[in-house]
Design an enzyme around this catalytic site. Structure first.
Site, PDB file in Angstrom:
ATOM      1  N   LYS A  81       0.835  -1.199   0.000  1.00  0.00           N
ATOM      2  CA  LYS A  81       0.000   0.000   0.000  1.00  0.00           C
ATOM      3  C   LYS A  81       0.873   1.253   0.000  1.00  0.00           C
ATOM      4  CE  LYS A  81      -3.957   1.772   2.677  1.00  0.00           C
ATOM      5  NZ  LYS A  81      -4.827   1.455   3.837  1.00  0.00           N
ATOM      6  N   SER A 156      -9.346   2.460   2.920  1.00  0.00           N
ATOM      7  CA  SER A 156      -8.289   3.092   2.142  1.00  0.00           C
ATOM      8  C   SER A 156      -7.396   2.107   1.380  1.00  0.00           C
ATOM      9  CB  SER A 156      -7.418   3.948   3.063  1.00  0.00           C
ATOM     10  OG  SER A 156      -6.794   3.163   4.061  1.00  0.00           O
ATOM     11  N   SER A 180     -10.358   0.110   6.893  1.00  0.00           N
ATOM     12  CA  SER A 180      -9.647   0.342   5.628  1.00  0.00           C
ATOM     13  C   SER A 180      -9.231  -0.922   4.888  1.00  0.00           C
ATOM     14  CB  SER A 180      -8.401   1.202   5.884  1.00  0.00           C
ATOM     15  OG  SER A 180      -8.766   2.535   6.118  1.00  0.00           O
TER      16      SER A 180
END
Length: 474
Positions: A81, A156, A180
């Site tokens: 990420k 996210s 997330s």
């Protein structure tokens, strides 16, 4: 062998077995992913930063070792990420402030994955600083949901979820504070686990002992996710809350066949509205646990006081992490990040003490509840994937939310009580959009959580539902 499109549809466990047998090499996997990314990422924008030369260099070094010495992942590629440092690879954090940032060293999470034979080949898209459950930023733009590209992939960890759903990854790293990992897993029809705090060691950020945000694994099925959790987990003195690896590997635990005796289901935890179709899909999926002889009862812990408690502690963590950026670059931060930091700056010591006390009471009530029920099941998100232009869900069931994170309460409830929680596919809406079922366990209960999730997954999905080609929406 080079690129082989047939590999894309295999599970991560099956691909890892091929690596161990020598049937494929890490270089073959990188070639295969490069071809797949070239074919589909233009439609969804999940992996905006590639580091394929670095990946191939790492693969060649790994291949100099005997297969048995290549770690748990044995050469499996893993995207990271775009919030986490990988040495020599651009890490923007989704912010124009860091658009040209190239760290010299890797986060200790990345060090561990690479030591276990994971090969970093890409960074996955994320909202700015991971704030907001819709993956868009001013550096790379929007990530689109592959089931309908007019819809949000959530966030996210949206880029990671989309990469998995479209066959651009077999395994992926994500992170989770208020859902997330779980939200994008739900929106994209894949699996995401928020582990217990400390289960996955990572380089600390202020506050160094915080237990709200965690790193975790994402995959297309429970077994694959357990494999990645095995590679991610373990104690590291550089992370003061990190936990040692359990004696039984998580993949072995997932395959154990353990079943809960009694589980709870709640559509709303008594704290949030939920779209009726989403609630019905999740209730029907939870009820199918009965096919494995599991008693399913409608019940939930007492989560009164949750919203204020979460908002205070989240804001305090934001100001601790980002106050310098706010002071120096406020005009370059997106409104939601500014709001979080300013909420934190208004807090008093009494506010924080009161929230910490409330969190302790929430924790005690949750532990008592888990004394009666092995697990609890809920929707992973309260709505199905929404139009990507919407920044966040402002209203559900006639209730207008007071801020941009309140719609995530069904996820952050389990953050606040330190429960590991997984999202697995529950079903699809009438217009073909995925809905995720969240399953939560007592703190540090990942082994039983994974075993139970695999049992239910095998009932719900005897055949895989991903990967898919992106479906262009209007």
């Amino acid at each position: 062998m080079s690129a082989d499109p047939a590999l894309i549809r295999l599970t991560a466990v099956a691909v890892r077995d091929k690596l161990l047998s020598g049937e494929v090499s890490p270089l073959d996997l990188i070639d295969t992913l490069e071809a797949r990314i070239g074919a589909v990422d233009g439609a969804v924008n999940a992996l905006p930063t590639l580091c394929l030369d670095r990946a191939r260099d790492h693969a060649r070094r790994l291949m100099e070792r005997p297969v048995a010495e290549r770690g748990l992942l044995a050469g499996m590629p893993v995207p990271i990420k775009d919030l986490v440092d990988v040495a020599g690879v651009r890490n923007t954090r989704g912010s124009p402030i860091f658009a040209d940032n190239v760290p010299a060293t890797s986060d200790l999470l990345v060090e561990r994955l690479e030591a276990e034979g994971g090969i970093v080949y890409a960074k996955s898209n994320t909202p700015e600083f991971g704030a907001g459950a819709n993956t868009f930023n001013e550096v790379f733009g929007r990530t689109l949901n592959p089931w309908n590209t007019s819809r949000s992939a959530a966030g996210s960890s949206g880029g990671a979820a989309v990469a998995l759903a479209t066959g651009m990854a077999w395994l992926a790293h994500g992170s989770d504070l208020g859902g997330s990992l779980r939200n994008p897993a739900s929106f994209c029809g894949i699996v995401g686990l928020r582990p217990s705090p400390g289960r996955v060691a990572a380089t600390p950020t202020p506050p160094i002992d915080q237990t709200l945000a965690v790193e975790g694994p994402m995959a297309r099925n429970v077994e694959d996710l357990a494999l990645l959790l095995d590679a991610m987990s373990g104690e590291d003195p550089r992370d003061p809350i990190s936990l040692p690896r359990p004696a039984t590997p998580f993949l072995e635990a997932a395959r154990s066949g353990w079943k809960p005796r009694r589980v709870a289901f709640s559509a709303d935890l008594g704290i949030t509205p939920v779209d009726p179709e989403v609630a019905d899909i999740c209730r029907a999926a939870a009820a199918r646990f009965a096919e494995a002889g599991v008693e399913v009862v409608e019940a939930h812990p007492d989560f009164s006081g949750l919203h204020e408690c979460f908002n205070v502690l989240r804001a305090a963590s934001y100001v601790a992490a980002h106050r310098t950026l706010y002071a120096e670059k406020r005009d370059l931060l997106k409104p939601e990040v500014v709001w979080n930091i300013e909420q934190g700056m208004k807090l008093t010591g009494e506010d924080i003490a009161r929230a910490q006390g409330e969190r302790a009471r929430l924790f005690e009530r949750a532990l008592a509840f888990f004394g009666q029920y092995d697990l609890i099941l809920t929707p992973a998100t309260i709505v199905a994937p929404f139009p990507v232009e919407i920044r966040f869900v402002e209203e559900c069931g006639g209730k207008r939310f007071t801020n941009y994170v309140e719609w995530l309460a069904i996820a952050y409830a389990f953050t606040m009580v330190a429960s590991p929680a997984i999202s697995i596919p529950a079903g699809f809406t009438g217009d073909g959009l995925p809905v995720g079922l969240q399953i939560a366990a007592p703190p540090r209960g990942e082994a039983r959580l994974l075993a139970a999730a695999r049992v239910l997954e095998s009932i719900l999905w005897p055949r895989p539902i991903t990967p898919i080609d992106p479906r262009i929406g209007l």
